[in-house]
Design a protein around this motif. Structure first.
Motif, PDB file in Angstrom:
ATOM      1  N   ALA A  16      -0.176   3.862   4.978  1.00  0.00           N
ATOM      2  CA  ALA A  16      -0.503   4.346   3.639  1.00  0.00           C
ATOM      3  C   ALA A  16      -2.007   4.447   3.438  1.00  0.00           C
ATOM      4  N   LEU A  17      -2.748   3.547   4.074  1.00  0.00           N
ATOM      5  CA  LEU A  17      -4.211   3.596   3.969  1.00  0.00           C
ATOM      6  C   LEU A  17      -4.758   4.861   4.619  1.00  0.00           C
ATOM      7  N   ALA A  51       0.399   4.207  -2.663  1.00  0.00           N
ATOM      8  CA  ALA A  51      -0.208   5.440  -2.152  1.00  0.00           C
ATOM      9  C   ALA A  51       0.119   6.680  -2.989  1.00  0.00           C
ATOM     10  N   VAL A 105      -2.038   6.740  -6.053  1.00  0.00           N
ATOM     11  CA  VAL A 105      -3.442   7.015  -5.725  1.00  0.00           C
ATOM     12  C   VAL A 105      -3.639   8.504  -5.463  1.00  0.00           C
ATOM     13  N   LEU A 106      -2.723   9.112  -4.714  1.00  0.00           N
ATOM     14  CA  LEU A 106      -2.823  10.544  -4.421  1.00  0.00           C
ATOM     15  C   LEU A 106      -2.723  11.376  -5.702  1.00  0.00           C
ATOM     16  N   LEU A 149      -3.079   7.738   4.840  1.00  0.00           N
ATOM     17  CA  LEU A 149      -2.726   8.836   3.943  1.00  0.00           C
ATOM     18  C   LEU A 149      -3.719   8.964   2.795  1.00  0.00           C
ATOM     19  N   VAL A 150      -4.142   7.831   2.259  1.00  0.00           N
ATOM     20  CA  VAL A 150      -5.090   7.849   1.139  1.00  0.00           C
ATOM     21  C   VAL A 150      -6.489   8.203   1.622  1.00  0.00           C
ATOM     22  N   PHE A 153       4.850   5.786   8.337  1.00  0.00           N
ATOM     23  CA  PHE A 153       3.709   5.501   7.464  1.00  0.00           C
ATOM     24  C   PHE A 153       3.955   4.308   6.561  1.00  0.00           C
ATOM     25  N   ASN A 154       5.182   3.854   6.488  1.00  0.00           N
ATOM     26  CA  ASN A 154       5.470   2.638   5.731  1.00  0.00           C
ATOM     27  C   ASN A 154       4.995   1.404   6.480  1.00  0.00           C
ATOM     28  N   LEU A 166       0.827  -1.202   0.000  1.00  0.00           N
ATOM     29  CA  LEU A 166       0.000   0.000   0.000  1.00  0.00           C
ATOM     30  C   LEU A 166       0.867   1.261   0.000  1.00  0.00           C
ATOM     31  N   ALA A 167       2.021   1.214   0.683  1.00  0.00           N
ATOM     32  CA  ALA A 167       2.920   2.367   0.712  1.00  0.00           C
ATOM     33  C   ALA A 167       3.455   2.673  -0.683  1.00  0.00           C
TER      34      ALA A 167
END
Length: 220
Positions: free
Chosen positions: A171-172, A52, A55-56, A174-175, A161-162, A48-49
């Motif tokens: 990462a989830l 991310a 996605v951003l 952050l998204v 965040f990793n 996910l990291a």
């Protein structure tokens, strides 16, 4: 078979996100078939990291595309890269590596770049792809000037965040923040006007939406 085609057509046409959701499922199945450990508990946070930033960037690209008229912003990728370089090579050495100054400075930088792009499109009347290509080249050049080669070490609050926060991948989180903001924007008049302009610019103008090509201006 025809009934199945009808159900599939209704699914794809009934929601704006249907095609993206279907493509996500197909790609997920393909990844699992070739690499079963892709979503293993030990790898999910790291996977996910990696995803991310993409996605951003996709979320940031959405409004300009929805505005129609060839709206596109190709400077988002270089802006992400320049923000990262600025953070590592300038802010950290000057003691501005904490979350509050970093987030504030990067948001202001992003707003300035967006305003410049908007000025080039709305006032100078450049095509969006031409205007944002110029920003693309400028931001890429500045990033290379500040950091010709990869270097530096991210602070601990970024590295965190990793991993995960109480079993929730960082990462989830952050998204989820920009997704929540986008869902909130969907409840505003701005979003409805944005969709109207992107769907039929002339009809939206006739209905009272005050706008110019490449921009959307709402008058209360």
């Amino acid at each position: 078979m025809s009934r199945l085609k009808g159900v599939l057509a209704n699914f794809l046409l009934g929601r704006t996100y249907s095609f993206a959701a279907l493509l996500f499922v197909v790609l997920m199945i393909a990844n699992l078939a070739t690499l079963p450990q892709f979503v293993s508990p030990a790898n999910i946070a790291g996977t996910l990291a990696v995803a991310a930033p993409f996605v951003l960037a996709a979320i940031a690209s959405t409004p300009s595309i929805l505005s129609g008229g060839g709206g596109i912003d190709i400077s988002i990728g270089p802006l992400l890269g320049f923000g990262n370089v600025l953070f590592i090579s300038v802010l950290l050495p000057h003691g501005l590596g904490g979350p509050v100054p970093v987030i504030t400075i990067v948001l202001v930088l992003s707003a300035v770049v967006g305003a410049v792009n908007g000025f080039l499109v709305v006032v100078v009347r450049l095509q969006p792809i031409v205007a944002t290509l110029g920003s693309y080249l400028v931001l890429s050049g500045l990033a290379l000037e500040l950091m010709p080669q990869p270097a530096g070490q991210a602070p601990s609050w970024i590295i965190r965040f990793n991993g995960s926060f109480n079993h929730v991948p960082g990462a989830l989180i952050l998204v989820a923040i920009p997704v929540a903001l986008w869902l909130a924007i969907q409840r505003t008049a701005y979003y409805r006007a944005l969709i109207a302009v992107g769907g039929a610019e002339r009809s939206a103008f006739s209905a009272g939406v005050n706008h110019v090509p490449g921009a959307l201006i709402l008058v209360a």
